[in-house]
Design a protein around this motif. Structure first.
Motif, PDB file in Angstrom:
ATOM      1  N   GLY A  56       0.673  -1.189   0.101  1.00  8.61           N
ATOM      2  CA  GLY A  56      -0.191  -0.021  -0.133  1.00  8.61           C
ATOM      3  C   GLY A  56       0.832   1.150   0.205  1.00  8.61           C
ATOM      4  O   GLY A  56       0.202   2.665   0.170  1.00  8.61           O
ATOM      5  N   HIS A  86       3.094   5.522   6.883  1.00 10.59           N
ATOM      6  CA  HIS A  86       2.331   4.573   5.917  1.00 10.59           C
ATOM      7  C   HIS A  86       1.274   3.632   6.805  1.00 10.59           C
ATOM      8  O   HIS A  86      -0.009   3.586   6.731  1.00 10.59           O
ATOM      9  N   LEU A  87       1.878   3.235   8.097  1.00  8.65           N
ATOM     10  CA  LEU A  87       1.049   2.534   9.058  1.00  8.65           C
ATOM     11  C   LEU A  87      -0.044   3.240   9.637  1.00  8.65           C
ATOM     12  O   LEU A  87      -1.044   3.040   9.830  1.00  8.65           O
ATOM     13  N   ILE A  90      -2.762   3.605   7.087  1.00 11.58           N
ATOM     14  CA  ILE A  90      -3.684   2.430   7.081  1.00 11.58           C
ATOM     15  C   ILE A  90      -4.418   2.448   8.328  1.00 11.58           C
ATOM     16  O   ILE A  90      -5.926   1.946   8.114  1.00 11.58           O
ATOM     17  N   ASP A  91      -4.008   2.804   9.582  1.00 10.71           N
ATOM     18  CA  ASP A  91      -4.874   2.663  10.680  1.00 10.71           C
ATOM     19  C   ASP A  91      -6.026   3.619  10.634  1.00 10.71           C
ATOM     20  O   ASP A  91      -7.179   3.387  10.896  1.00 10.71           O
ATOM     21  N   LYS A  93      -7.308   4.610   7.799  1.00 14.08           N
ATOM     22  CA  LYS A  93      -8.212   4.285   6.898  1.00 14.08           C
ATOM     23  C   LYS A  93      -9.196   2.963   7.542  1.00 14.08           C
ATOM     24  O   LYS A  93     -10.273   2.950   7.223  1.00 14.08           O
ATOM     25  N   ILE A  94      -8.490   2.114   8.285  1.00 14.74           N
ATOM     26  CA  ILE A  94      -9.251   0.959   8.881  1.00 14.74           C
ATOM     27  C   ILE A  94     -10.224   1.450   9.763  1.00 14.74           C
ATOM     28  O   ILE A  94     -11.490   1.087   9.807  1.00 14.74           O
ATOM     29  N   LEU A  97     -13.167   3.063   7.845  1.00 18.61           N
ATOM     30  CA  LEU A  97     -14.042   1.969   7.274  1.00 18.61           C
ATOM     31  C   LEU A  97     -14.694   1.112   8.160  1.00 18.61           C
ATOM     32  O   LEU A  97     -15.863   0.526   7.974  1.00 18.61           O
ATOM     33  N   THR A  98     -14.158   0.829   9.369  1.00 16.21           N
ATOM     34  CA  THR A  98     -15.046   0.186  10.525  1.00 16.21           C
ATOM     35  C   THR A  98     -15.972   0.957  11.032  1.00 16.21           C
ATOM     36  O   THR A  98     -16.986   0.273  11.359  1.00 16.21           O
ATOM     37  N   MET A 100     -17.905   3.262   9.211  1.00 18.10           N
ATOM     38  CA  MET A 100     -18.844   3.117   8.036  1.00 18.10           C
ATOM     39  C   MET A 100     -19.554   1.552   8.287  1.00 18.10           C
ATOM     40  O   MET A 100     -20.748   1.435   8.093  1.00 18.10           O
ATOM     41  N   ARG A 101     -18.639   0.690   8.205  1.00 19.45           N
ATOM     42  CA  ARG A 101     -19.186  -0.923   8.506  1.00 19.45           C
ATOM     43  C   ARG A 101     -20.375  -0.884   9.583  1.00 19.45           C
ATOM     44  O   ARG A 101     -21.349  -1.441   9.400  1.00 19.45           O
TER      45      ARG A 101
END
Lengths: 139, 139
Positions: A56, A86-87, A90-91, A93-94, A97-98, A100-101
């Motif tokens: 990524g 970058h980590l 990613i965190d 983004k997760i 998304l979580t 939203m989920r």
DNA sequence: CATAAGGGTTCCATTCACTGGAAGGTCAAC
DNA sequence: GTTGACCTTCCAGTGAATGGAACCCTTATG
């Protein structure tokens, strides 16, 4: 080596390899017939890019990482910093998304999903300010 | 209402609202001076869009959802299907990111991040086929 | 020798969902 | 009358490729 062989070896589509040359990530030689001629080092670089992209890293990160890789005197701290940033991305983004989920999954669970028109999903999306969001009542 | 007010009310940038008109998601009227003139229903639609986008629905999903919302005879099953497909996309994305995160976090942990050049992160990215990926030895 | 298959080449357009900026028209206040 | 805050349109750019058209090169076969 021609582009097709390199594509097979590196796992990258030929199109992507041409693109990487375009933006200056690799600089293959050229044969007399105008075909790109890849050295072992180019193949190695492309495989490196493939792995970095799979993790990524952005193209610009990849450019930096390649430069650091080529510089045997770099401090590992420089690499680590790029990776840590970058980590974090990613965190974040997760987390996004979580969230939203969670909301969406509440709504999906609340929706009968039958032939009738009543739909909590649409109701929530259409919700007026100040009204209760039934599907989120549990929050 | 002018675009600025609608932007404030809906939370969407004016630029985005113009874009949504461009792609046919809203159709505001026009005043004599050429300014867009938004009705209450347009504002409502835009707020709907803002919420759907915040849940990560694509623009095309939003178009479908708006159409279903306008059709009071729709079956909730149609809405639910769109939402469920989106939920699947989210789940797949989360899984992908989680895997990236795991690998990257192994590598970051293994990297000293000091002035010395030795770096497991670069070593992993540069790894030759067939050699052990030290940072992943635990997998 | 022709030609067909399967490489390779360049260049342009498209994706997604905006966002930025330039150049200019409109409106209300001072 | 001019400042400043609005509004308008149109064009370009983002990231990271991907798709396609039009054309060239190489090799094998009839």
């Amino acid at each position: 080596m021609n582009i097709g062989d390199v594509a097979d070896l590196s796992g990258l589509p030929a199109k992507t390899i041409r693109y990487y040359e375009d933006i200056g990530l690799v600089e293959p030689l050229r044969s007399a017939n105008g075909y790109r001629s890849f050295r072992q080092s180019d193949v190695h670089k492309l495989a490196f890019l493939g792995r970095a992209r799979a993790l990524g890293f952005t193209i610009e990160d990849c450019r930096s990482l390649l430069k650091l890789y080529a510089d045997t005197d770099r401090a590992s701290a420089e690499v680590k910093q790029i990776a840590e940033e970058h980590l974090d991305r990613i965190d974040r983004k997760i987390a996004e998304l979580t969230e939203m989920r969670a909301t969406l999954s509440h709504l999906v669970d609340a929706c009968a999903g039958d032939h009738r028109p009543d739909c909590p999903i649409l109701a929530d999306l259409a919700m007026e300010e100040g009204k209760t969001r039934t599907a989120r009542a549990a929050d």
